[in-house]
Design a protein around this motif. Structure first.
Motif, PDB file in Angstrom:
ATOM      1  N   ALA A  73       0.824  -1.212   0.000  1.00 44.02           N
ATOM      2  CA  ALA A  73       0.000   0.000   0.000  1.00 44.02           C
ATOM      3  C   ALA A  73       0.855   1.258   0.000  1.00 44.02           C
ATOM      4  N   ARG A  74       2.018   1.219   0.652  1.00 50.40           N
ATOM      5  CA  ARG A  74       2.855   2.418   0.711  1.00 50.40           C
ATOM      6  C   ARG A  74       3.478   2.760  -0.635  1.00 50.40           C
ATOM      7  N   GLU A  75       3.425   1.836  -1.596  1.00 52.49           N
ATOM      8  CA  GLU A  75       3.976   2.087  -2.926  1.00 52.49           C
ATOM      9  C   GLU A  75       2.889   2.344  -3.966  1.00 52.49           C
ATOM     10  N   ARG A  76       1.612   2.349  -3.544  1.00 48.17           N
ATOM     11  CA  ARG A  76       0.511   2.613  -4.466  1.00 48.17           C
ATOM     12  C   ARG A  76       0.121   4.084  -4.399  1.00 48.17           C
ATOM     13  N   VAL A  77      -0.215   4.634  -5.555  1.00 46.72           N
ATOM     14  CA  VAL A  77      -0.599   6.033  -5.663  1.00 46.72           C
ATOM     15  C   VAL A  77      -1.925   6.100  -6.405  1.00 46.72           C
ATOM     16  N   PHE A 123       0.752  16.910  -6.020  1.00 44.44           N
ATOM     17  CA  PHE A 123       1.005  15.725  -5.209  1.00 44.44           C
ATOM     18  C   PHE A 123       0.498  15.960  -3.798  1.00 44.44           C
ATOM     19  N   PHE A 124      -0.115  14.917  -3.194  1.00 45.06           N
ATOM     20  CA  PHE A 124      -0.648  15.002  -1.843  1.00 45.06           C
ATOM     21  C   PHE A 124      -0.208  13.794  -1.033  1.00 45.06           C
ATOM     22  N   ASP A 125      -0.019  13.991   0.275  1.00 45.81           N
ATOM     23  CA  ASP A 125       0.358  12.878   1.143  1.00 45.81           C
ATOM     24  C   ASP A 125      -0.898  12.154   1.633  1.00 45.81           C
ATOM     25  N   GLU A 126      -0.727  11.162   2.507  1.00 44.18           N
ATOM     26  CA  GLU A 126      -1.870  10.358   2.954  1.00 44.18           C
ATOM     27  C   GLU A 126      -2.879  11.132   3.795  1.00 44.18           C
ATOM     28  N   LYS A 127      -2.483  12.291   4.339  1.00 39.12           N
ATOM     29  CA  LYS A 127      -3.409  13.130   5.098  1.00 39.12           C
ATOM     30  C   LYS A 127      -4.074  14.191   4.241  1.00 39.12           C
ATOM     31  N   GLY A 128      -3.758  14.202   2.944  1.00 31.69           N
ATOM     32  CA  GLY A 128      -4.355  15.171   2.025  1.00 31.69           C
ATOM     33  C   GLY A 128      -3.622  16.496   1.972  1.00 31.69           C
ATOM     34  N   ARG A 184       0.688   9.945  -1.976  1.00 31.03           N
ATOM     35  CA  ARG A 184      -0.403   8.960  -1.982  1.00 31.03           C
ATOM     36  C   ARG A 184      -1.456   9.311  -3.027  1.00 31.03           C
ATOM     37  N   THR A 185      -1.552  10.597  -3.412  1.00 30.08           N
ATOM     38  CA  THR A 185      -2.520  11.025  -4.412  1.00 30.08           C
ATOM     39  C   THR A 185      -1.853  11.988  -5.383  1.00 30.08           C
TER      40      THR A 185
END
Length: 78
Positions: free
Chosen positions: A20-24, A68-73, A48-49
């Motif tokens: 999951a940490r390598e999926r975007v 680009f966005f991280d897992e917290k948006g 992450r997005t």
């Protein structure tokens, strides 16, 4: 978590799921189309997005804007 049977099939076929940490998630802001892909070499760490226009929504001469966005948006500066 994958079932024991699925893990046996994976081992027999050599399939290794992408962590999951390598999926975007890539999302088009125009049409809303989404898909998942692997993290690319040029992507910032912790991405992450990715927000970018899909090929169908790109207009000739338009500037290609990618965010680009991280897992917290939270937006990741380029």
């Amino acid at each position: 978590m994958r079932s024991p049977i699925a893990r046996l099939i994976d081992a027999a076929t050599g399939y290794k799921p992408t962590p999951a940490r390598e999926r975007v998630r890539i999302e088009c802001p125009t049409c809303g189309r989404r898909q998942f892909t692997q993290l690319q070499d040029g992507d910032p760490p912790h991405t992450r997005t990715v927000i970018a226009n899909c090929p169908d929504c790109c207009q000739a001469g338009d500037e290609d804007r990618v965010e680009f966005f991280d897992e917290k948006g939270k937006r990741i500066p380029q």
